[in-house]
Structure formats: C-alpha cells, structure tokens
Write an enzyme that holds these catalytic residues in place. Structure first.
Site, mmCIF file in Angstrom:
data_model
loop_
_atom_site.group_PDB
_atom_site.id
_atom_site.type_symbol
_atom_site.label_atom_id
_atom_site.label_comp_id
_atom_site.label_asym_id
_atom_site.label_seq_id
_atom_site.Cartn_x
_atom_site.Cartn_y
_atom_site.Cartn_z
ATOM 1 N N ASN A 223 0.851 -1.198 0.000
ATOM 2 C CA ASN A 223 0.000 0.000 0.000
ATOM 3 C C ASN A 223 0.882 1.242 0.000
ATOM 4 O O ASN A 223 2.109 1.136 0.009
ATOM 5 C CB ASN A 223 -0.962 -0.032 1.195
ATOM 6 C CG ASN A 223 -0.225 -0.065 2.501
ATOM 7 O OD1 ASN A 223 0.519 0.851 2.830
ATOM 8 N ND2 ASN A 223 -0.395 -1.151 3.262
ATOM 9 N N ASP A 291 -4.308 -6.072 5.228
ATOM 10 C CA ASP A 291 -5.337 -6.918 5.844
ATOM 11 C C ASP A 291 -5.244 -8.359 5.328
ATOM 12 O O ASP A 291 -5.629 -9.286 6.014
ATOM 13 C CB ASP A 291 -6.728 -6.352 5.540
ATOM 14 C CG ASP A 291 -6.959 -5.051 6.298
ATOM 15 O OD1 ASP A 291 -6.497 -4.965 7.446
ATOM 16 O OD2 ASP A 291 -7.580 -4.124 5.734
#
Ligand code: CTP
Length: 432
Positions: A223, A291
C-alpha cells in the site's frame, strides 16, 4: 533461520542453567553453530561434559588456561561469534558487566567484545527487583546490551514474581529477531543514550509503514504508506526519554536517533517482532498493515501462459493492534490505534476503537485530496471512549511531538508506575 550464525553461549550459575542445554539444541536445529562458555558457578549446575557433548566442541571455562590461550584466547572467542548470549545471566554477572569488571573468563570476554550481546536474566524475584540490579540492568541497556525476559511466574525458590528466565524458544525468537533486524548479523545492537525526559523509564512500541505480502519472489502486494507519521512519533517519544522500539515495514526513511528500529516486510513478521518487543508501557500502531496476504506465495516467478491470469486467493492477516489490545498476559497499559479513512471518519474510527478494544484511536482522512498518504502534513482527531479532539493541520513531526507529550501527560496524570525493566506484566488496565 540461523544458518551459519556463530553464537557464543555463556552460562552463568543459576538453577535455570539446565535450560541452556535445551537452548543449545533449539539453536542448532535452526542451523546455528554454538560454542559454550561456563562460569565457575555455571559449571556447578551443568557439567562441561554434557555441554561439550552437545556443542561438539570444547567448553571454555578458564581465563588462565594455557591451552585455550594458545588455541583461542578470550578476544578470539568473542570475535568468532556473531552474537553473544548469556543465559542465564545472573545478578552477579550483570553487576560485573555494568561495572566493567574482568576477573574471570566470562566477564573478560564480555568486556573485550564489540559483538552484540543478549542477556536472559534469571534470579530470585527480590534480587531482580533490588534497586542495585535494576540500576545495573538500566546501565547495560544504555550500553546497548539487549534483554529477553525475565518472566513472571513461580520460581524454583518457591516465590512468585519477575525473575524467571525466558523460555528457550522465546530466547531463540529474540535471537532470530536480532539477526533479522541487523541483516548480516554483525551490526551492534543500538546504543541508546538519551537525556532524561518525562518518558524516561517507559518503554513504547511503535509500528510504522506498509507491509509487503509476497506473490512470488519478484512481486508483492503493498500500500502507499510512507511511514513518516510512525517514524515521527518514535523520534518524539525517544526525545522525551522513552525506550522506543520502532517496527517498520519497507520504507526509505533512516532510523530515528535513539530508537531501536526493527525492519520487517510482511504482516506476520511485524506481528512476530511486536510480540518479541513486549512488555511495553504503550503501543502505538501507526502501520498500514495489509489486511490480507497471498494465501500461497509461489517460490518461483509466476510465468505468463496460455491459461490466462492466475487466481491469487487471499488469506486474512493477523490484526496486530487487536492482538496487542487483547493480550491477556502482556497488554500494554495504553494501546493506541490509527483509523485511516476516506469517508465517515469519526463513525468508522469509533467503530474501530470498539472493535479493536484499544484505548485511543487517531482518526485521519486519507482520501486522495487530503495529501496525507506520503505527504509531510496530517490532520487528526484523537478519540477516546469519552472524548474527541480535533487537532489543527500540522506537520507529521509536530503531530509526533504533540502525541508523545500527550502520552507523558497521560502516564503522569494517572500516576501509572513505570514497567520494571525487562519484566513481564500480567494484566493491565485501560486509560481515560
Ligand atoms: N492494524 C493492525 N493489523 C492489521 C490491520 C490493521 O495492527 N492487520 C492496525 C493499524 O496499524 C491501525 C488500525 O489497525 O492502527 C486500523 O487500521 P485500518 O487499516 O484503518 O483498519 P482495518 O482494521 O484494516 O479496517 P478497514 O481496512 O476495514 O478500514
């Protein structure tokens, strides 16, 4: 894995010495080469014969052994090691180290070395909590010596409390963590020499940056987190005197001064490094932990072929913030999370505060127009179960400084006593 790592294991005299044999086996199973050194008192608990039968080498005992000095002197003993582990480390040996004494082989080796040293203290609870031992432990930590344990529990002497040696597998985890952190395995553990401040005596864990989840040896899932906010917080905590451990995913920022920085890649590695850093007084989770990870990363590069795009099933990663908040044995006194949101900031942040059972949550707007992701400024709302404060837009460095001061005020206002160095805390309580 500890392939080709040379470890000098110094065993001092204490009932926990018997665990040193198990530790030796666990290290060897992971590929480490273990050389043994027994203090005079250590040799009363385990025999040189059993130790050398396990290591397959002569066990060193005597400072004045002529054959040792001819074959391998005390300087060479430490130089040949990538890491020196003292397990058990007794109050006596710690006192000698802190004072710089060199009256026997173990203390001479420890004084004559610039190899990183890890201590696993083991002693009676009153000896461990005595101000002399705590003073020595604090001095050794300032000198850059790393600690694992001691743990709290029933002791061989019939008492209960901190002083029990960390279990061999916990010592192995601390050793693996050290090598993972220092790359080639020869970098010294950081020496932290800070001016005293309002957080002196507090140990704080900070997570920062993204995590990379491998798809194959050349590709990964990641990310856009820059790590700037987490690094700024860690820097500010250290400036206020906190013993700060920063666990960061891959970022390009240098280690903040006075901060023990552990570089990791995946969420699983970050979780493992966080667990190894416990116990701490406070944890601030600023990392943008992925996640999900690729359920089955490929060991070879995935090739394009006629069957089309590969399916990449995902598996859920451990939630580090939640596992710290719900840790029954070692929950930090204060757990702070971040809620990076692109919409309904406060509502989502409050939901996260509850779901993760942390004490504070810092909500920040990371929508594309905010300039927060990768930028130098941030705008946050500090949310606790009963309060909500919107802070003005500031630089990430300023937010780090204000948050570190807020932590100091919190501990001070609540008169929460500092964590005894190296001990494990059984339970905890939340905060305002
Ligand atoms: N966090 C964590 N471990 C994870 C995921 C998140 O420790 N596996 C922490 C982050 O460091 C942050 C907080 O949880 O402090 C919230 O992270 P965020 O990504 O905003 O929330 P998620 O729980 O991932 O929820 P969602 O992605 O659905 O918003």
């Amino acid at each position: 894995m500890l392939q080709n790592k040379h470890i000098l294991l110094i065993v001092a005299g204490g009932i926990a010495a018997y665990k040193a044999l198990d530790l030796t086996r666990r290290l060897q199973e992971r590929g480490a080469q273990v050389r043994g050194l027994l203090t005079k008192a250590g040799a009363r608990f385990i025999t040189p014969l059993s130790f050398s039968a396990l290591t397959g080498e002569k066990v060193h005992e005597d400072l004045f052994s002529l054959s040792d000095e001819a074959e391998m002197g005390h300087i060479e003993l430490s130089r040949a090691a990538d890491l020196i582990v003292v397990a058990p480390a007794t109050a006596d040996l710690m006192a000698k180290m802190a004072a710089g004494l060199a009256g026997d082989l173990a203390s001479t080796v420890l004084l004559a070395t610039d190899t990183p040293v890890l201590l696993a203290p083991a002693m009676n609870v009153r000896m461990w909590t005595h101000s002399a031992t705590q003073r020595n432990a604090a001095q050794l930590a300032r000198d850059g010596i790393a600690f694992v344990g001691p743990e709290e529990g029933d002791m061989a002497c019939g008492e209960f409390g901190p002083g029990r040696m960390a279990e061999p597998l916990d010592i192995v985890a601390a050793i693996e963590n050290h090598f993972q952190n220092s790359g080639a395995g020869i970098a010294p553990l950081p020496s932290i020499d800070k001016a005293p401040g309002p957080l002196t005596g507090r140990r704080v864990l900070v997570t920062a940056g993204p995590t990379y989840e491998p798809i194959d040896p050349v590709r990964y899932l990641a990310n856009r987190s820059s790590g700037k906010q987490g690094f700024a917080i860690a820097r500010a905590l250290a400036e206020l005197g906190a013993d700060t451990v920063l666990i960061s995913g891959p970022v390009t920022i240098p280690d903040p001064p006075g901060v023990q920085t552990v570089r990791v890649e995946t969420a699983a590695e970050m979780a493992q490094a966080c667990a190894a850093a416990l116990p701490v007084d406070a944890a601030i989770c600023a990392a943008a932990v992925a996640d999900w990870r690729i359920a089955k990363p490929q060991s070879e590069k995935i090739k394009k072929n006629a069957t089309g795009a590969p399916a990449l099933p995902l598996a859920e990663n451990i939630d580090i913030l939640k596992s710290l908040s719900t840790d029954k044995k070692n929950r930090p006194l204060l757990v702070v999370g971040f809620a990076a949101e692109t919409e309904n900031l406060e509502t989502h942040a409050r939901e996260k505060l509850k779901a993760k059972t942390c004490d504070w949550i810092i909500a920040n707007d990371v929508s594309p127009g905010s300039g927060v992701m990768g930028g130098d400024n941030n705008e946050i709302t500090l949310i606790t179960p009963d309060t909500q404060e919107q802070w003005p837009r500031m630089t990430k460095l300023e937010i780090g400084a204000a948050l570190a001061q807020r932590l100091a005020d919190h501990f001070n206002a609540n008169k929460i006593t500092a964590l005894p160095l190296g001990s494990k805390r059984g339970s905890s309580h939340g905060s305002n």
